[in-house]
Design a protein around this motif. Sequence first.
Motif, mmCIF file in Angstrom:
data_model
loop_
_atom_site.group_PDB
_atom_site.id
_atom_site.type_symbol
_atom_site.label_atom_id
_atom_site.label_comp_id
_atom_site.label_asym_id
_atom_site.label_seq_id
_atom_site.Cartn_x
_atom_site.Cartn_y
_atom_site.Cartn_z
ATOM 1 N N MET A 21 134.566 52.600 63.919
ATOM 2 C CA MET A 21 134.816 51.913 65.181
ATOM 3 C C MET A 21 136.302 51.986 65.540
ATOM 4 N N GLY A 22 137.164 51.806 64.545
ATOM 5 C CA GLY A 22 138.597 51.914 64.784
ATOM 6 C C GLY A 22 139.015 53.308 65.202
ATOM 7 N N LEU A 23 138.416 54.303 64.589
ATOM 8 C CA LEU A 23 138.713 55.696 64.917
ATOM 9 C C LEU A 23 138.290 56.024 66.349
ATOM 10 N N LEU A 24 137.091 55.591 66.726
ATOM 11 C CA LEU A 24 136.599 55.842 68.080
ATOM 12 C C LEU A 24 137.411 55.074 69.120
ATOM 13 N N ALA A 25 137.811 53.852 68.774
ATOM 14 C CA ALA A 25 138.648 53.070 69.685
ATOM 15 C C ALA A 25 139.990 53.763 69.905
ATOM 16 N N SER A 26 140.530 54.364 68.869
ATOM 17 C CA SER A 26 141.782 55.109 68.992
ATOM 18 C C SER A 26 141.607 56.306 69.923
ATOM 19 N N ASN A 27 140.482 56.984 69.794
ATOM 20 C CA ASN A 27 140.202 58.114 70.695
ATOM 21 C C ASN A 27 140.187 57.642 72.145
ATOM 22 N N ILE A 28 139.488 56.545 72.401
ATOM 23 C CA ILE A 28 139.370 56.017 73.764
ATOM 24 C C ILE A 28 140.747 55.599 74.283
ATOM 25 N N ALA A 29 141.522 54.934 73.443
ATOM 26 C CA ALA A 29 142.848 54.469 73.856
ATOM 27 C C ALA A 29 143.788 55.631 74.178
ATOM 28 N N ASN A 30 143.548 56.769 73.573
ATOM 29 C CA ASN A 30 144.423 57.926 73.770
ATOM 30 C C ASN A 30 143.822 58.984 74.696
ATOM 31 N N ALA A 31 142.872 58.577 75.526
ATOM 32 C CA ALA A 31 142.203 59.529 76.420
ATOM 33 C C ALA A 31 143.169 60.216 77.381
ATOM 34 N N SER A 32 144.289 59.588 77.672
ATOM 35 C CA SER A 32 145.265 60.164 78.609
ATOM 36 C C SER A 32 146.525 60.670 77.919
ATOM 37 N N THR A 33 146.543 60.682 76.604
ATOM 38 C CA THR A 33 147.721 61.115 75.864
ATOM 39 C C THR A 33 147.700 62.630 75.709
ATOM 40 N N PRO A 34 148.670 63.313 76.304
ATOM 41 C CA PRO A 34 148.703 64.778 76.182
ATOM 42 C C PRO A 34 148.765 65.219 74.721
ATOM 43 N N GLY A 35 147.952 66.194 74.384
ATOM 44 C CA GLY A 35 147.942 66.759 73.043
ATOM 45 C C GLY A 35 147.181 65.957 72.001
#
Length: 113
Positions: A21-35
């Motif tokens: 859940m933490g890993l997926l939340a990190s993905n969602i939080a970084n959806a706009s982070t280039p690279g």
Amino acid sequence: MAGDTLFGVHGAALEVRSQRMGLLASNIANASTPGFKARDVDFSTALAAMENNDDGFAGAVKYRVPNQTSMDGNTVELNQEQTAFAENAVQYQTTLSFLKGRIGTITRALKGE
């Protein structure tokens, strides 16, 4: 370990689902982070490692291969991440409910009910 026989695989499954859940939340939080490179975990591999008392969660984390490449190098596909997060949350809650029921059964047995 005594907890392993008492709760079976469910304790380890809850831990893997929590970390996922933490890993997926990190993905969602970084959806706009280039690279940013989206990651997920192979649940079966992580669970087997947890049951063997290995540090297997880290070894089970893999980079996600995007269906469509982003111009800025970000591999997060928000719809896919949100769906995976929701599915994982339901599975986490199901495992937690089972464990609560198991604890209730044990508590009643200890009280002699």
